[in-house]
Design a protein around this motif. Structure first.
Motif, PDB file in Angstrom:
ATOM      1  N   ILE A  50      76.014  96.929  49.349  1.00 47.14           N
ATOM      2  CA  ILE A  50      77.270  97.368  49.946  1.00 47.14           C
ATOM      3  C   ILE A  50      78.429  97.152  48.983  1.00 47.14           C
ATOM      4  N   LEU A  51      78.459  95.992  48.343  1.00 43.01           N
ATOM      5  CA  LEU A  51      79.539  95.701  47.404  1.00 43.01           C
ATOM      6  C   LEU A  51      79.544  96.695  46.244  1.00 43.01           C
ATOM      7  N   GLU A  52      78.359  97.072  45.792  1.00 41.85           N
ATOM      8  CA  GLU A  52      78.272  98.048  44.706  1.00 41.85           C
ATOM      9  C   GLU A  52      78.868  99.390  45.131  1.00 41.85           C
ATOM     10  N   CYS A  53      78.605  99.787  46.371  1.00 40.69           N
ATOM     11  CA  CYS A  53      79.168 101.040  46.887  1.00 40.69           C
ATOM     12  C   CYS A  53      80.699 100.970  46.938  1.00 40.69           C
ATOM     13  N   LEU A  54      81.230  99.769  47.176  1.00 38.21           N
ATOM     14  CA  LEU A  54      82.680  99.573  47.234  1.00 38.21           C
ATOM     15  C   LEU A  54      83.297  99.373  45.857  1.00 38.21           C
ATOM     16  N   GLY A  55      82.455  99.372  44.825  1.00 41.14           N
ATOM     17  CA  GLY A  55      82.954  99.164  43.471  1.00 41.14           C
ATOM     18  C   GLY A  55      83.195  97.709  43.138  1.00 41.14           C
ATOM     19  N   LEU A  56      82.530  96.798  43.864  1.00 46.22           N
ATOM     20  CA  LEU A  56      82.696  95.367  43.646  1.00 46.22           C
ATOM     21  C   LEU A  56      81.392  94.760  43.160  1.00 46.22           C
ATOM     22  N   LYS A  57      81.485  93.625  42.517  1.00 46.48           N
ATOM     23  CA  LYS A  57      80.307  92.923  42.025  1.00 46.48           C
ATOM     24  C   LYS A  57      80.071  91.694  42.876  1.00 46.48           C
ATOM     25  N   CYS A  58      78.846  91.510  43.309  1.00 48.75           N
ATOM     26  CA  CYS A  58      78.495  90.358  44.127  1.00 48.75           C
ATOM     27  C   CYS A  58      78.330  89.125  43.246  1.00 48.75           C
ATOM     28  N   GLN A  59      79.115  88.104  43.512  1.00 46.23           N
ATOM     29  CA  GLN A  59      79.052  86.884  42.714  1.00 46.23           C
ATOM     30  C   GLN A  59      77.909  85.971  43.145  1.00 46.23           C
ATOM     31  N   LYS A  60      77.405  86.193  44.365  1.00 47.87           N
ATOM     32  CA  LYS A  60      76.360  85.320  44.912  1.00 47.87           C
ATOM     33  C   LYS A  60      75.160  86.168  45.286  1.00 47.87           C
ATOM     34  N   GLU A  61      74.059  85.995  44.585  1.00 53.07           N
ATOM     35  CA  GLU A  61      72.853  86.774  44.866  1.00 53.07           C
ATOM     36  C   GLU A  61      72.300  86.401  46.237  1.00 53.07           C
ATOM     37  N   PHE A  62      71.853  87.403  46.958  1.00 54.91           N
ATOM     38  CA  PHE A  62      71.281  87.164  48.273  1.00 54.91           C
ATOM     39  C   PHE A  62      70.070  88.053  48.473  1.00 54.91           C
ATOM     40  N   LYS A  63      68.958  87.430  48.750  1.00 53.79           N
ATOM     41  CA  LYS A  63      67.740  88.163  49.080  1.00 53.79           C
ATOM     42  C   LYS A  63      67.040  87.449  50.232  1.00 53.79           C
ATOM     43  N   ILE A  64      66.373  88.245  51.060  1.00 50.37           N
ATOM     44  CA  ILE A  64      65.605  87.654  52.153  1.00 50.37           C
ATOM     45  C   ILE A  64      64.320  87.099  51.584  1.00 50.37           C
ATOM     46  N   ARG A  65      64.198  85.823  51.583  1.00 46.78           N
ATOM     47  CA  ARG A  65      62.978  85.203  51.075  1.00 46.78           C
ATOM     48  C   ARG A  65      62.820  83.831  51.703  1.00 46.78           C
ATOM     49  N   GLU A  66      61.622  83.309  51.584  1.00 47.05           N
ATOM     50  CA  GLU A  66      61.362  81.988  52.143  1.00 47.05           C
ATOM     51  C   GLU A  66      62.085  80.923  51.334  1.00 47.05           C
ATOM     52  N   LYS A  67      62.449  79.856  52.024  1.00 45.42           N
ATOM     53  CA  LYS A  67      63.130  78.759  51.351  1.00 45.42           C
ATOM     54  C   LYS A  67      62.162  77.991  50.454  1.00 45.42           C
ATOM     55  N   GLU A  68      62.718  77.312  49.456  1.00 50.50           N
ATOM     56  CA  GLU A  68      61.903  76.459  48.596  1.00 50.50           C
ATOM     57  C   GLU A  68      61.315  75.320  49.428  1.00 50.50           C
ATOM     58  N   LEU A  69      60.026  75.081  49.259  1.00 50.25           N
ATOM     59  CA  LEU A  69      59.345  74.090  50.090  1.00 50.25           C
ATOM     60  C   LEU A  69      59.136  72.763  49.377  1.00 50.25           C
ATOM     61  N   ASN A  70      59.712  72.638  48.180  1.00 44.82           N
ATOM     62  CA  ASN A  70      59.593  71.370  47.452  1.00 44.82           C
ATOM     63  C   ASN A  70      60.198  70.238  48.281  1.00 44.82           C
ATOM     64  N   GLY A  71      59.488  69.150  48.359  1.00 40.87           N
ATOM     65  CA  GLY A  71      59.990  67.998  49.107  1.00 40.87           C
ATOM     66  C   GLY A  71      59.476  67.933  50.532  1.00 40.87           C
TER      67      GLY A  71
END
Length: 368
Positions: A289-310
């Motif tokens: 969406i930000l790309e369509c608005l001519g903006l750059k996303c500073q924070k990457e976001f993808k639907i994925r499982e959380k890190e399970l370390n720990g």
């Protein structure tokens, strides 16, 4: 009192007539030369010159002159109620709205209007949404708002409310367009959001204060949601829903439409999948969406499982049996081979750690 202020009072008088819509009001001003002239020169022969006016509207207008004193008193009371009446005569009337054919001739506003120079995205979707859909709406709105994009929705239950929460969670304003008066919170369960948005954002409506929510109001409200926005994002929608009406209005208004895809077997995804099939943009990340608005996303976001370390071995095992769509405790226990009490203890730890969420009646799902 300035000429503009007088003209706004006459425009307010016309906007208070429930029989007269925005397009007819605009045409009245064009035929009579001003809204003040409508009041002083109102007669049936002149009204008949207004394109598309119906007989019932003519009769409603002829009898409306006697209501002017009462409506002027209501106009004066707006300031006491901290409500502004913003019209196309005002310099701060949203320019995006001027671009649509049936732009509202008056907006009642609590709080602020969306900033004119800031891009705006409408986030809409099902009232009876899934927890997964609400998580997506909240996260998308949070990231969009953090990138200085105004988030607009309708304060409805489900996806709308989640979008408002996301923007506010980013400490950014959010804006709601209502299908009732701005002094009414509908649904009442969203009152905390409503209050927060009067301080950080705004509540807008074409309908006068004290107007009750009615089914026929919401399609009218939807054209304002899309009209205030540069694009519309549909998160979840059934085959027939108000969100698809908003998407259709957005396309008619020349706005871009994005939809988040879902499972073909999920009724809540049927509307979104159909929109994509018919040419809407697919949104799998706020960066789309930000790309369509001519903006750059500073924070990457993808639907994925959380890190399970720990995590402990038993926690990793149970987490592997979960999905973003919640499953019942009995199903989780059966698949994992653990007892119900063991599952509940492990799930509680995962919930406290932010790995899973719990919905009603012992349903658990992975948290985004």
């Amino acid at each position: 009192m300035s000429g503009l202020e007088w003209e706004k009072r006459y425009l307010h008088w016309l906007c208070r007539n429930p029989q007269i819509g925005a397009v007819t009001i605009r045409r009245l001003g064009e035929v009579f030369g001003s809204y003040e002239n409508v009041y002083y020169n109102i007669e049936e022969s002149r009204l008949r010159q207004v394109k598309g006016i119906r007989r019932a509207q003519v009769e409603a207008l002829l009898g409306w002159k006697e209501h002017f004193a009462q409506e002027e008193e209501r106009y004066r009371e707006l300031e006491e109620k901290k409500i502004r009446f913003v019209t196309p005569l005002d310099s701060d009337y949203p320019e995006k709205l001027r671009q649509i054919d049936d732009y509202p001739m008056g907006l009642f506003v609590r709080g602020q209007l969306p900033p004119a120079k800031r891009p705006a995205v409408a986030v809409v979707g099902a009232r009876g949404s899934s927890v997964y859909g609400e998580q997506l709406a909240e996260k998308f709105a949070e990231i969009l708002a953090s990138e200085e994009v105004s988030v607009i929705s309708g304060l409805a239950a489900g996806i709308d409310a989640a979008a408002h929460r996301g923007a506010l969670r980013a400490d950014k304003p959010s804006y709601a367009v209502l299908g009732c008066g701005v002094n009414i919170c509908y649904p009442s369960q969203n009152f905390p959001l409503y209050e927060a948005m009067t301080d950080c954002g705004g509540i807008l409506s074409e309908f006068p204060p004290d107007t009750a929510p009615k089914a026929q109001h919401f399609p009218m409200r939807n054209r304002i949601i899309s009209g205030l926005s540069d694009l519309v994002l549909v998160v979840e929608a059934k085959k027939k829903s108000g969100s698809l009406i908003t998407a259709g209005l957005a396309l008619d208004q020349g706005r871009e439409v994005f939809a988040i895809p879902g499972r073909v077997t999920d009724p809540l995804s049927e509307g979104c999948n159909r929109l994509i099939q018919e040419g809407a943009h697919m949104a799998i990340s706020p960066s789309d969406i930000l790309e369509c608005l001519g903006l750059k996303c500073q924070k990457e976001f993808k639907i994925r499982e959380k890190e399970l370390n720990g995590l402990a071995k038993s926690e990793k095992l149970l987490y592997s049996f979960l999905d973003f769509k919640p499953k019942h405790l009995d199903e989780i226990a059966e698949k994992s081979g653990l007892s119900l009490s063991e599952c509940m203890g492990i799930l509680l730890e995962l919930e406290l750690g932010g790995y899973v969420y719990r919905s009603a009646n012992h349903y658990y799902g992975k948290k985004i």
